[in-house]
Every structure is written in C-alpha cells, then in structure tokens.
Scaffold this active site. Structure first.
Site, PDB file in Angstrom:
ATOM      1  N   ASP A  99       0.700  -1.174  -0.208  1.00  0.00           N
ATOM      2  CA  ASP A  99      -0.128   0.138  -0.037  1.00  0.00           C
ATOM      3  C   ASP A  99       0.733   1.348   0.003  1.00  0.00           C
ATOM      4  O   ASP A  99       1.846   1.272   0.872  1.00  0.00           O
ATOM      5  CB  ASP A  99      -0.785  -0.005   1.116  1.00  0.00           C
ATOM      6  N   ASP A 200      -3.186   4.595  -2.424  1.00  0.00           N
ATOM      7  CA  ASP A 200      -4.229   5.058  -1.469  1.00  0.00           C
ATOM      8  C   ASP A 200      -4.693   6.813  -2.115  1.00  0.00           C
ATOM      9  O   ASP A 200      -3.734   7.513  -2.379  1.00  0.00           O
ATOM     10  CB  ASP A 200      -3.667   5.161  -0.037  1.00  0.00           C
ATOM     11  N   GLU A 250      -6.385   4.045  -5.969  1.00  0.00           N
ATOM     12  CA  GLU A 250      -7.543   4.005  -5.059  1.00  0.00           C
ATOM     13  C   GLU A 250      -8.417   5.427  -5.661  1.00  0.00           C
ATOM     14  O   GLU A 250      -7.654   6.517  -5.221  1.00  0.00           O
ATOM     15  CB  GLU A 250      -7.614   3.968  -3.768  1.00  0.00           C
ATOM     16  N   HIS A 323     -11.083  -3.115   3.477  1.00  0.00           N
ATOM     17  CA  HIS A 323     -11.086  -2.823   4.942  1.00  0.00           C
ATOM     18  C   HIS A 323     -11.935  -1.578   5.388  1.00  0.00           C
ATOM     19  O   HIS A 323     -11.835  -1.429   6.601  1.00  0.00           O
ATOM     20  CB  HIS A 323      -9.610  -2.521   5.231  1.00  0.00           C
ATOM     21  N   ASP A 324     -12.219  -0.678   4.446  1.00  0.00           N
ATOM     22  CA  ASP A 324     -13.116   0.257   4.479  1.00  0.00           C
ATOM     23  C   ASP A 324     -14.626   0.164   4.521  1.00  0.00           C
ATOM     24  O   ASP A 324     -15.443   1.013   4.818  1.00  0.00           O
ATOM     25  CB  ASP A 324     -12.824   1.591   3.300  1.00  0.00           C
TER      26      ASP A 324
END
Ligand code: TEU
Ligand code: CA
Length: 553
Positions: A99, A200, A250, A323-324
C-alpha cells in the site's frame, strides 16, 4: 485482439495485517503471522497479496498515517520479517503488492515535524499551509473524516490542510522535491522485490486552486485535480515503467471516462483503478450512515457501465469489499440465516469473478464472514466512525445513539476489521492473547478450519471459482454483455471470446424466480461449469448462481 498481462489473469487477496494472524500473543496481527498462513493462500489459489500498510505509524488511522516509509511498524515485526515474507511468498509463486499512502503522511513523520517548525524552513512547502481568516480556518472546507480540513498549528499560527484526520497532513505535490522523495521510496521498495503498489487516494494529490478556497467537502472538491495526470505520468516514467509490476489506484469520485485516463492501456499511468460508484450504491443523505439497501437495477447499471465502458481500452478491478467497507455477504447478500449466508456468499463470488477485470478478495470474504453485532462504542476502534458519531449524534443530534449504532452495524469500517476466523479455538485462532478488536462471536461456526473440511463450504467454492479463471480464457478476456437490465431480482450476463460463450445467472433474492426465457440464452451445447445447488432445476432458487459454457452460435 486482447492485450495479455499477468495482472489481468491474476486474483488479488487483500490482507489487513492487524487482523489477519497474531504470532506472539500481543493481540495484534503481524508479518510472521502472515508467513504462517501463506500455504492457506496458496491453497486458495490466489496470485497476488495486497498488504494494507505495515510501515511505521502511530496508527491513528489503521496504519494509513505513516511516520516512516522505510521502516516496519514494531507491532508488525521487523524489516527482516518483511524480507522473509517476500521471499516465502515468491517461493510459492505469490506476488506482493504494498500500500502506498502518499497523499498525506502522519503528523509524526520527520518531514512534517520539520515543516511545522518555521514558516521559512526548507520543508515548509512540503505541506499545504495557509493563513486563517477572521480568527478561524482559511475556509469551511470539511475533511472526509468530519470536521474542518484545516487545523491551526501553534508553532507558526498558520493552518495546514488535511483531507482526512488532523494527524494526516496532506503533502504538497506541487513541490518537485516531494515528488522526487516519493519516487525514491517507491524505487527502494521495488528494488527490494515487491511486485507493485495499491495507491491510496491517488487521485487527490493535485489540489485544484478553487478547492482550497472552497467551503465544500474535501472528498468531493479535491479529486482529479489539474495536475494529477501529469504527476502520474511522471511517476510512471521515473519509476513504474522500469519494473514489471501491477499498480492499482484508489480513486473516489472517478467515473468511467476519467478511469480511462488513469488506467488506459496507452495512458502510461496505472494498471487499473478502484471505482467508488458501486460502493456508493446504497448511500443516502448522510453518505453511508443510513439504513438503505441498494436496488439491484442500480448495482447492475453501475457494473455494466464499467464493464462495457472500459472494454478494449482499460481494465476493471472487481471487488465487493475491503477494509473500509462492510462485509460483502451482509451488504449485498443475506446473512440472516446460515443457509442464505452460504448460498449468497457463493452467488456473490460467482457474479463478481466471472466479470471482466481483476478480482480482489478481502480477507475472510472467502469464508463468508459477516458484519459484527457491535453494541457499544467501546467495541469500536475506527476514527472515521468515532468522528461521524460525534458529528451526527453529539453535535447535530441527527440520530439518537441507538439509531447511530444500527448504522455503524450496517456501514462502519470495523465490520471488516474484526479478526480473521481461522478455527473454533478461542478468538477464532487469531491470537492467544487479547485481540485488539473483538472477534465476531460467530467464529465457532464460521471459520477456515471447518470450511477446509467441507467440499460444500464457501471456501471450497472460492477455490473452484478461482480455478475456472485458469481453465477458461473467456473468464479473463471475454467481452461482457448484460441481459435484462430492468430485472430487479436476477443479474445475468454473457461473456464471449472468439467462438466461445459463457452465460452467468445470479438470483440476488431469497425468492424462487421463474425466467423461462433463459433457455434461449444458453450457449450452444451448454455445460454447467459451476453452480451453488447440488442438483438442477428449471426455476432459479433462492440466491442461486449458475455458469454455463458452450459455443457462441
Ligand atoms: O480511503 C479513502 C476513502 O475514500 C475512504 O475515506 C473511504 O471512502 C471511507 O473510509 C469509506 O467510508 C483510503 C483508505 O483505504 C482508508 O483506510 C484511509 O482511512 C484513507 O484512505 C486515508 O488514508
Ligand atoms: Ca502480534
């Protein structure tokens, strides 16, 4: 003619390290724990691991606040452990994608510590500083995590910008030194042998001048800024193009046309992006903090638009969850009974993995793990949830406590962050100690050990669906065509490649549905490749999924 790439043929598995496997009893998942579970991942059949952040971090936002990009969080292990993980993964033919969180750093990063020190220091311009206005912030722009996007700093009296938590100051990408520092970190990791990056909020790095002067929400105002494609092409030239890697951006607030710029086959930017339209399919007045369920016709419209929109020019990433997000089966399927949980988890896997794109499995999804029955704020760990509670309950009385708890159970990020359920041992086999967040009480029945022994389990089904991707090129490269877009119960589509055709039919409801016209859509000499019921029937049974394969004719 389709363009072949290894990352198009691959399946990605996302690991949230804090919740995957604890190896030393401190209640926190860690890198040695991941190494212990590599054989499980190999057996599942995935190709690529995406690791959520493992860098040094004060952990204000689950590691998405990084204080040193070249150090491993002590809680997760050492750089030696990381090298071991890479080596052990590669030995098994698994790749590892890290990430990359470079829209912002932690406020504990040395860059920010230096930046805040004085107005004329060399690192001042590495972040975004402004004077206040009439004793308040420069404007009323709000952060994605509620409250102002500006925080005053005592040292110099100026305000700094943070699109997320105040402990996550935004880097100033206009500054060439910042960009060069980021590229150097990227090269350092790639030279160590990692296989790519998940980036991200990468479409928020270029701030539109107007946005910084606006009173709107940072999440909306700061996407797709004027120089973002220039920066990504530069990053591609300086770093990405020199390695054989996979990259996924993302990108909240990106529609199909914009996605082609970020991930077009000839755009020289990224391999693909994560779209958010699907994640917003059940949003309402207060964003995700509502009780709405999605409409199947909306879900189909969004997915079909992306399937046909990117066909031939860019590549989809396929995901129900991360994970969100809440758990896929609780949100898009049905977890109200054991039978429907198992059926609908398999149906969702079929629907997604048979589309064109690279599928992402979020840890536990392959077991049909569900949302968590959170009862009190004491069980919550997520900063976004706390801030939303403060704003919607404490400050504005939009919801009562009970109303907000119901919304947290439906949409809160911690639903996805409860520990991986490995077995029916205490704490689901995740830890011998006290887990940092509670384990879902259904671990005694929903766990990997039980499902590994059961050929009819969700886990066994995931293995089969992944295998189909290897056996049938149409799964990877076939072109997509939707059927019955207005049907509120059935999601059906075909995939075609050369003279072969695949038909995918999914019943998204607990009802038995008659669709006699299906038969006219069957491929020639159709064979049933996979399905989630043990014997055939004419009507589509509750949450039934079927995949037929045959000639195009
Ligand atoms: O998420 C970005 C993002 O858009 C999230 O705010 C998301 O929309 C929200 O959590 C859904 O409710 C990334 C990371 O995935 C997230 O974990 C981080 O908190 C965030 O960036 C800041 O780094
Ligand atoms: Ca640990």
């Amino acid at each position: 003619m389709e363009i072949h790439n290894w990352w198009k043929e691959a399946v990605v598995y996302q690991i949230y390290p804090r919740s995957f496997q604890d190896s030393n009893g401190d209640g926190i998942g860690d890198i040695p724990g991941i190494i212990d579970r590599l054989d499980y991942l190999k057996d599942l059949g995935i190709d690529i691991i995406w690791l959520s952040p493992v860098y040094q971090s004060p952990n204000v936002d689950g590691g998405y606040d990084i204080s040193d990009y070249q150090a491993i969080s002590q809680e997760f292990g050492t750089m030696k452990d990381m090298e071991q993980l890479l080596q052990q993964a590669h030995l098994r033919g698994l790749r590892v994608v890290m990430d990359l969180v470079v829209n912002h750093t932690s406020d504990q990063h040395v860059w920010f510590i230096e930046s805040r020190r004085s107005k004329d220091g060399p690192k001042r311009d590495w972040y975004i500083w402004r004077d206040g206005c009439d004793g308040g912030p420069p404007n009323r722009m709000s952060s994605v995590f509620s409250g102002s996007a500006w925080t005053p700093d005592e040292e110099t009296g100026q305000y700094y910008l943070h699109l997320f938590a105040k402990e996550q100051p935004d880097l100033n990408w206009e500054n060439g030194e910042v960009r060069r520092a980021v590229y150097e970190i990227m090269r350092w990791w790639l030279d160590m042998g990692i296989d790519g990056f998940r980036m991200d909020v990468i479409n928020m790095i270029s701030k539109p001048a107007g946005a910084l002067a606006s009173d709107g929400g940072a999440g909306r105002e700061c996407v797709n800024g004027p120089r973002v494609h220039e920066y990504l092409r530069e990053m591609n030239r300086e770093v990405l193009s020199r390695y054989d890697i996979m990259t996924v951006g993302e990108t909240p607030g990106v529609a199909v046309e914009e996605a082609k710029k970020y991930g077009g086959f000839d755009s020289d930017e990224l391999s693909m992006v994560f779209q958010f339209e699907l994640m917003d399919v059940d949003a309402g007045v207060y964003g995700k903090w509502n009780q709405r369920r999605y409409m199947l016709t909306d879900l189909k419209r969004i997915l079909s638009q992306w399937q046909t929109g990117l066909e031939g020019c860019a590549w989809n990433s396929l995901f129900w969850s991360n994970h969100d997000q809440p758990r896929a089966v609780s949100r898009f399927g049905d977890d109200t009974s054991e039978e429907s949980r198992v059926l609908s988890a398999k149906m969702l896997a079929t629907c997604l993995h048979m589309m064109q794109g690279t599928p992402y499995i979020y840890q536990g999804e392959e077991l049909g793990m569900t949302n968590m029955p959170f009862n009190s704020l004491k069980e919550i760990r997520d900063i976004e949830t706390f801030n939303a509670y403060r704003e919607l309950v404490c400050e504005n009385s939009i919801y009562t406590h009970d109303e907000m708890m119901a919304r947290i159970r439906k949409s809160g990020r911690d639903n996805a962050r409860t520990p991986m359920q490995w077995s029916s041992a205490p704490n689901g086999g995740f830890t011998d100690g006290v887990p940092w967040i509670g384990v879902n009480p259904n671990y005694t029945s929903v766990n990997a050990a039980v499902q590994m022994r059961d050929p009819e389990s969700v886990l066994s089904y995931y293995k089969r669906i992944i295998r189909l991707r290897r056996q049938y090129p149409v799964v990877v490269y076939g072109s997509y065509s939707p059927l019955w877009p207005d049907d509120e119960k059935i999601f059906a589509y075909t995939r075609s490649l050369n003279d072969m055709r695949m038909l995918v039919i999914c019943n998204f409801t607990p009802d038995t549905v008659e669709r006699p016209d299906i038969e006219s859509c069957y491929p020639k000499d159709a064979e049933l490749l996979i399905g989630n019921y043990p014997f055939p029937a004419k009507a589509l049974r509750p949450f039934e999924a079927r995949v037929y394969y045959g000639g195009a004719a």
